[in-house]
Enzyme design. Structure first.
Site, mmCIF file in Angstrom:
data_model
loop_
_atom_site.group_PDB
_atom_site.id
_atom_site.type_symbol
_atom_site.label_atom_id
_atom_site.label_comp_id
_atom_site.label_asym_id
_atom_site.label_seq_id
_atom_site.Cartn_x
_atom_site.Cartn_y
_atom_site.Cartn_z
ATOM 1 N N HIS A 94 0.706 -1.265 0.055
ATOM 2 C CA HIS A 94 0.032 -0.144 0.019
ATOM 3 C C HIS A 94 0.848 1.244 -0.107
ATOM 4 O O HIS A 94 1.770 1.341 0.739
ATOM 5 C CB HIS A 94 -1.044 -0.038 1.191
ATOM 6 N N ASP B 34 -6.881 -3.435 3.602
ATOM 7 C CA ASP B 34 -5.691 -2.761 4.220
ATOM 8 C C ASP B 34 -5.570 -2.735 5.905
ATOM 9 O O ASP B 34 -5.179 -1.931 6.547
ATOM 10 C CB ASP B 34 -5.876 -1.297 3.611
HETATM 11 C C1 GRF Z 1 1.080 1.025 -6.272
HETATM 12 O O1 GRF Z 1 1.009 2.206 -5.845
HETATM 13 C C2 GRF Z 1 0.397 -0.038 -5.048
HETATM 14 O O2 GRF Z 1 0.901 0.369 -3.892
HETATM 15 C C3 GRF Z 1 -0.888 0.154 -5.123
HETATM 16 O O3 GRF Z 1 -1.492 0.182 -6.623
HETATM 17 C C4 GRF Z 1 -0.217 0.658 -7.243
HETATM 18 C C5 GRF Z 1 0.124 -0.583 -8.078
HETATM 19 O O4 GRF Z 1 0.908 0.160 -9.102
HETATM 20 N N1 GRF Z 1 -1.569 -0.950 -4.361
HETATM 21 P P1 GRF Z 1 1.647 -0.927 -10.319
HETATM 22 O O5 GRF Z 1 0.405 -1.227 -10.820
HETATM 23 O O6 GRF Z 1 2.370 -1.936 -9.521
HETATM 24 O O7 GRF Z 1 2.457 -0.259 -11.144
#
Ligand code: GRF
Length: 214
Positions: free
Chosen positions: A101, A142
């Site tokens: 997260h 979360d």
């Molecule tokens: C990231 O910011 C992650 O923390 C959140 O969604 C986003 C995913 O980005 N859960 P990606 O698809 O890995 O580029």
């Protein structure tokens, strides 16, 4: 350690994990599962020669479990997966399912808190420190026990975009580090007796004793 990765979006965290797994035999991504057929993360998986699967219904626990079992997944990583994992799947992978997260949970998390909304909330709260959280997945968004957090400073001139980019770069470091630490600890992510995360990402003493050949 056979790792399944659940994705919904661009897959840059998946990409960081794939790269980290290339440099070691401790963990291997064996399947990438998405709720969205057009997600770029699926293209990244295919380009890396990793099996992919698109879920017809993300709420269908038995179907997701069947995919994870078919690929003999031992650790499940949610990397930008936006759907709630069905409770039967969470139970089947207790202590073996991680989520990342882009903020310091329990702040700025929960249903609907993803993407730029997270960073807008951080800026709106006037926080001078944000960060990245890797936590165990439970049936609520979360809310699972925190396994690792790394801080990310907030600059006075930050926008949601500049903060998101700084946080994402740290995600790409923390997620692989935690997954590889969990893989070396046998994939079972145990928290230290006094709470908190891995001590310097090493397996907790009680687990280390179990893993050390007598
Ligand atoms: C990231 O910011 C992650 O923390 C959140 O969604 C986003 C995913 O980005 N859960 P990606 O698809 O890995 O580029």
């Amino acid at each position: 350690m056979r790792v399944a990765v659940l994705v919904s979006g661009s897959g840059t965290n998946l990409q960081a994990l794939l790269s980290a797994c290339e440099a070691t035999h401790d963990a291997r991504v064996v399947v990438v599962v998405s709720d969205r057929p057009g997600s770029k993360a699926l293209v990244r998986a295919t380009d890396a020669g990793v099996a992919t699967h698109v879920l017809d219904d993300p709420a269908d626990g038995p179907a997701l479990l069947a995919v994870l079992r078919r690929h003999q997944a031992e650790l499940v990583v949610l990397a930008g997966y936006l759907k709630l994992v069905p409770a039967d799947v969470v139970r089947a992978f207790a202590d073996r399912m991680l989520n990342i997260h882009p903020a310091l949970l329990p702040s700025f998390g929960g249903r609907g808190m993803y993407g730029r909304r997270v960073h807008e909330a951080v800026l709106g709260a006037g926080a001078t420190l944000s960060g990245v959280t890797v936590h165990l997945v439970t049936a609520e968004y979360d809310r699972g026990p925190i396994v690792a957090q790394w801080p990310v400073p907030v600059a006075a001139e930050d926008t949601a975009e500049t903060l998101a980019a700084r946080v994402l770069a740290v995600e790409h470091q923390l997620l692989p580090a935690v997954v590889l630490a969990a893989a070396r600890a046998g994939g079972v992510v145990r928290l230290l007796p006094h709470g908190g995360a891995f001590a310097a990402l090493a397996p907790p003493p009680d687990l280390a004793r179990q893993l050390t050949p007598s």
